[in-house]
Every structure is written in C-alpha cells, then in structure tokens.
Design an enzyme around this catalytic site. Structure first.
Site, PDB file in Angstrom:
ATOM      1  N   SER A 183       0.834  -1.190   0.000  1.00  0.00           N
ATOM      2  CA  SER A 183       0.000   0.000   0.000  1.00  0.00           C
ATOM      3  C   SER A 183       0.882   1.257   0.000  1.00  0.00           C
ATOM      4  O   SER A 183       1.696   1.444  -0.893  1.00  0.00           O
ATOM      5  CB  SER A 183      -0.940  -0.043   1.212  1.00  0.00           C
ATOM      6  OG  SER A 183      -1.912   0.956   1.155  1.00  0.00           O
TER       7      SER A 183
ATOM      8  N   HIS B 299      -2.313  -1.257  -4.389  1.00  0.00           N
ATOM      9  CA  HIS B 299      -3.766  -1.276  -4.552  1.00  0.00           C
ATOM     10  C   HIS B 299      -4.295   0.146  -4.477  1.00  0.00           C
ATOM     11  O   HIS B 299      -3.558   1.088  -4.199  1.00  0.00           O
ATOM     12  CB  HIS B 299      -4.442  -2.178  -3.512  1.00  0.00           C
ATOM     13  CG  HIS B 299      -4.292  -1.726  -2.091  1.00  0.00           C
ATOM     14  ND1 HIS B 299      -4.779  -2.432  -1.027  1.00  0.00           N
ATOM     15  CD2 HIS B 299      -3.711  -0.610  -1.543  1.00  0.00           C
ATOM     16  CE1 HIS B 299      -4.523  -1.808   0.102  1.00  0.00           C
ATOM     17  NE2 HIS B 299      -3.873  -0.699  -0.192  1.00  0.00           N
TER      18      HIS B 299
END
Length: 211
Positions: free
Chosen positions: A107, A132
């Site tokens: 992330s 993501h």
C-alpha cells in the site's frame, strides 16, 4: 496483556556503546544507524511514524545536504495522508533518498519505496510488494458521505499519478494494476518499474552505503 510487539519496541531495543575522547557514549541502535544516515520505516504508516520520518529526513538534510540518505522499508501501509507527508518530504529535501524493501512494502509502503531516487530503489530477494487503490469508510449525512467519497477518488487519482511518475507506466496500466490487491515478488516489482534492482548482498567495492 501487553502487546509483545509493543514490549519489544519499548524495552528490548539494543544499545550500542562507543568510545570517544570524552569517554563512553551509548546510543540506541536506531539512533546509531541514523548517524550513518539510515532511516527505518517499519510498521503501519500513521501520523506518529510519519512525524518521526519527516523529522529524520529534515535533520539529515541539515547535517549534510549533499550526502545521500538510505531508507529501509518494512511496512504494511496505512494512512494515505501520513504517507504523502513522508513522500513530499523525500521529494522536497536536497539529498538523494535511496530506498530498500526488507520484508514487505504494501500500500503506502510501496509508494514510498518507488519514490526513492531513480536507480537507487532496491528490494531484497524475498521481499514482497503490494499495490492497490486507497480505501476508506465514513458514516454520517448523505451529503458528507458523498464529499468523502469524492475525496477518496481525488486521492486515488493523485496516487495513480505518483505511480505513473516513478514507474514510467501509463495511467491505464497503473489503474489496472491497482484495481485490486496486487502482490508482487521483488522480481515482479522490478519488471513493473517500482524498483531498480533486486539485491542479495552489498557491492564488494563499497561497504559504506546502506543500500
């Protein structure tokens, strides 16, 4: 019962003792490594961690604006705005920032990994990288929910632009890659453009650099 990780971080940090012309001086291990211009980003990205990272970056810039900084990353990600504070500081300061993934960079951790200086972004062979799109939740009046949803979309667009800048991939490729949790090996992250090399040992001709 106290979290064992919290216990480790607060009570079991090794100390290093050095001899100086004024006698012995002791440092915790992270402060000693900071003297070597090494910063650790470990654990969730949140305001406390972000503040410490930014402070260390600014301190090392003031200490020597021409000497590179090495940043070791092992993070599952976290708060977007906290990560962007670190990212903006990395781009703002004068020293080049080398990044190295140990363990994982997921992330926001992956964004900070790829934000390092070009040709100075590395991962160890068994590191894992995950990218993501941002996520979030909000409760309240419908209008407020809509405003927060729009803000998440704005953040998504901005994060995609950052990945485009540092990977050289097109916006379409980035959007496709970040649509769902996308786990990568170090080699896959290299092929994608998130890092510049996978390394398994220090160069034999230069043991002074952290990465």
């Amino acid at each position: 019962m106290r979290d064992p990780v919290d216990t480790y971080m607060n009570y079991l940090i090794p100390m290093v003792v050095e001899q100086t012309n004024r006698g012995e001086r002791s440092y915790d291990i992270f402060s000693r490594l900071l003297k070597e211009r090494i910063i650790f980003l470990t654990g969730p990205v949140e305001d406390g961690m972000s503040t410490l990272a930014v402070a260390q970056l600014l301190f090392l810039e003031a200490d020597n604006p021409k000497k590179e900084i090495s940043m070791y990353i092992n993070s599952p990600g976290g708060v977007v705005t906290s990560g962007l504070a670190i990212y903006d500081t990395m781009q703002f300061i004068k020293p080049a920032v080398s990044t190295l993934c140990i363990g994982q960079a997921a992330s926001m951790g992956s964004l900070l990994l790829t934000a390092g200086e070009k040709d100075m972004r590395f991962a160890l062979p068994n590191a894992r990288i995950m990218v993501h799109q941002p996520s979030g939740g909000f409760q309240g009046q419908v209008t407020d929910i809509m405003l927060h949803a729009q803000e998440i979309l704005n953040l998504k667009r901005r994060l995609n632009e950052i990945y485009v800048k540092h990977t050289g991939r097109s916006m379409d490729k980035i959007e496709d890659a970040l649509e769902r949790d996308n786990f990568m090996t170090a080699k896959a992250a290299l092929d994608f453009g998130l890092i510049d090399a996978v390394i398994d040992q220090r160069p034999t001709d230069d043991t002074s650099k952290a990465a």
